[in-house]
Design an enzyme around this catalytic site. Sequence first.
Site, PDB file in Angstrom:
ATOM      1  N   CYS A 253       0.962  -1.306   0.123  1.00 32.95           N
ATOM      2  CA  CYS A 253       0.088  -0.047   0.148  1.00 32.95           C
ATOM      3  C   CYS A 253       0.910   1.289  -0.020  1.00 32.95           C
ATOM      4  O   CYS A 253       0.577   2.133  -1.127  1.00 32.95           O
ATOM      5  CB  CYS A 253      -0.865   0.038   1.054  1.00 32.95           C
ATOM      6  SG  CYS A 253      -0.265   0.016   2.754  1.00 32.95           S
ATOM      7  N   HIS A 301      -2.439   1.145   7.031  1.00 30.01           N
ATOM      8  CA  HIS A 301      -2.860   1.142   5.401  1.00 30.01           C
ATOM      9  C   HIS A 301      -3.147   2.469   5.071  1.00 30.01           C
ATOM     10  O   HIS A 301      -3.337   3.499   5.547  1.00 30.01           O
ATOM     11  CB  HIS A 301      -4.144   0.437   5.485  1.00 30.01           C
ATOM     12  CG  HIS A 301      -4.499   0.252   3.736  1.00 30.01           C
ATOM     13  ND1 HIS A 301      -3.708  -0.888   3.212  1.00 30.01           N
ATOM     14  CD2 HIS A 301      -5.148   0.790   2.818  1.00 30.01           C
ATOM     15  CE1 HIS A 301      -4.260  -1.042   1.929  1.00 30.01           C
ATOM     16  NE2 HIS A 301      -5.365   0.004   1.773  1.00 30.01           N
ATOM     17  N   HIS A 313      -5.715   2.079  -4.221  1.00 30.92           N
ATOM     18  CA  HIS A 313      -4.783   1.505  -3.182  1.00 30.92           C
ATOM     19  C   HIS A 313      -4.606   0.092  -3.682  1.00 30.92           C
ATOM     20  O   HIS A 313      -5.290  -0.510  -4.561  1.00 30.92           O
ATOM     21  CB  HIS A 313      -5.516   1.535  -1.840  1.00 30.92           C
ATOM     22  CG  HIS A 313      -6.526   0.480  -1.631  1.00 30.92           C
ATOM     23  ND1 HIS A 313      -6.833  -0.337  -0.552  1.00 30.92           N
ATOM     24  CD2 HIS A 313      -7.680   0.302  -2.532  1.00 30.92           C
ATOM     25  CE1 HIS A 313      -7.915  -1.037  -0.675  1.00 30.92           C
ATOM     26  NE2 HIS A 313      -8.562  -0.641  -1.855  1.00 30.92           N
TER      27      HIS A 313
END
Length: 337
Positions: A253, A301, A313
Amino acid sequence: MGSHRRLAPSGFDRGAAAALCVMSAAAAALGAAPADAAPHGGTKAEVDRLYQQAEKATEAYDKAGERAHTLRRQINDAQDRIARQQQRVNTMREQLGSVAGAQYRSGGIDPTVALLFADDPADYLDKASTLDRIGAQQAGQLKELRSALRDLSQERAEAAGKLAELEKSRKDVSTHKRAVEKKLAKARQLINSMPAAERAAYERASRGGTRDLPDLTGVVAPDARAAAAVAAARSALGRPYVWGANGPSGFDCSGLMQWSYAHSGIHLPRTSQEQRHAGRRVPLSQAQPGDLVVYRSDASHVGMYVGHGQVIHAPYPGAAVRYDPVGMMPISSVTRP
């Protein structure tokens, strides 16, 4: 993807805002499979939990790896400085040695110079400053040599410390790698244990990034740098999540965010925890394309806001880089690099 016109000042259109209002607080971090073929709730929840833990370990892996890279660079620089300092010390000793040779040829070596050849140069330096036969020129040379030797000793001590820290970072990388691999292997075992239909539904959801693209008509980034970062992130759609990777063939990520913003000339830190501080915080209601949306209380994240309530993402292993609703999981902050 349609034409691109400027966003409304709020960063969200009314349709997106309405969608955010009705999003379930229990929205899964990994997206949802179709309702008619959802995996067993308990199994999917456990897979989601393992992926979340793996992602946290991946961030620690990335941080340790980046630290090791920085230390290697610092050690190389230190070794260059040590080599130059050692050459300086050698030159100074040669100069003082020439004085010794001249004195020997003229009938003897001055005791102050003879100490140059003692087994303990540090002891020599301590004693030389107290001898009354030292000349002014020699005193200056000896003082300069003392300083050079101390600098050399300090450089070596600092380099040794960095080498020890580098070894620790390498061990940390290995530890985090094992943790990630263990979590991912367990998650894969759970997925493989699902009934065929449920597993197929889960896999379809994982590959959802290149299908059913959101309507981003009318969305435009606020400036050229954000536009370049968004364009790079869009170009990565469909590429696989690869833990510890920052492109171009795969991403985790934070690696996707770092790679995307590198295309705009901005260097982001490697981890999502660091990326949340890599700019100005803005309210979610004012999010604009290119902003970093950081998730979970531990900032484990991160995704990129691209307009109309959507982020791009790298979700988790087995899933491609994709679009998802910005409210897919708890948001901790929004950062504008």
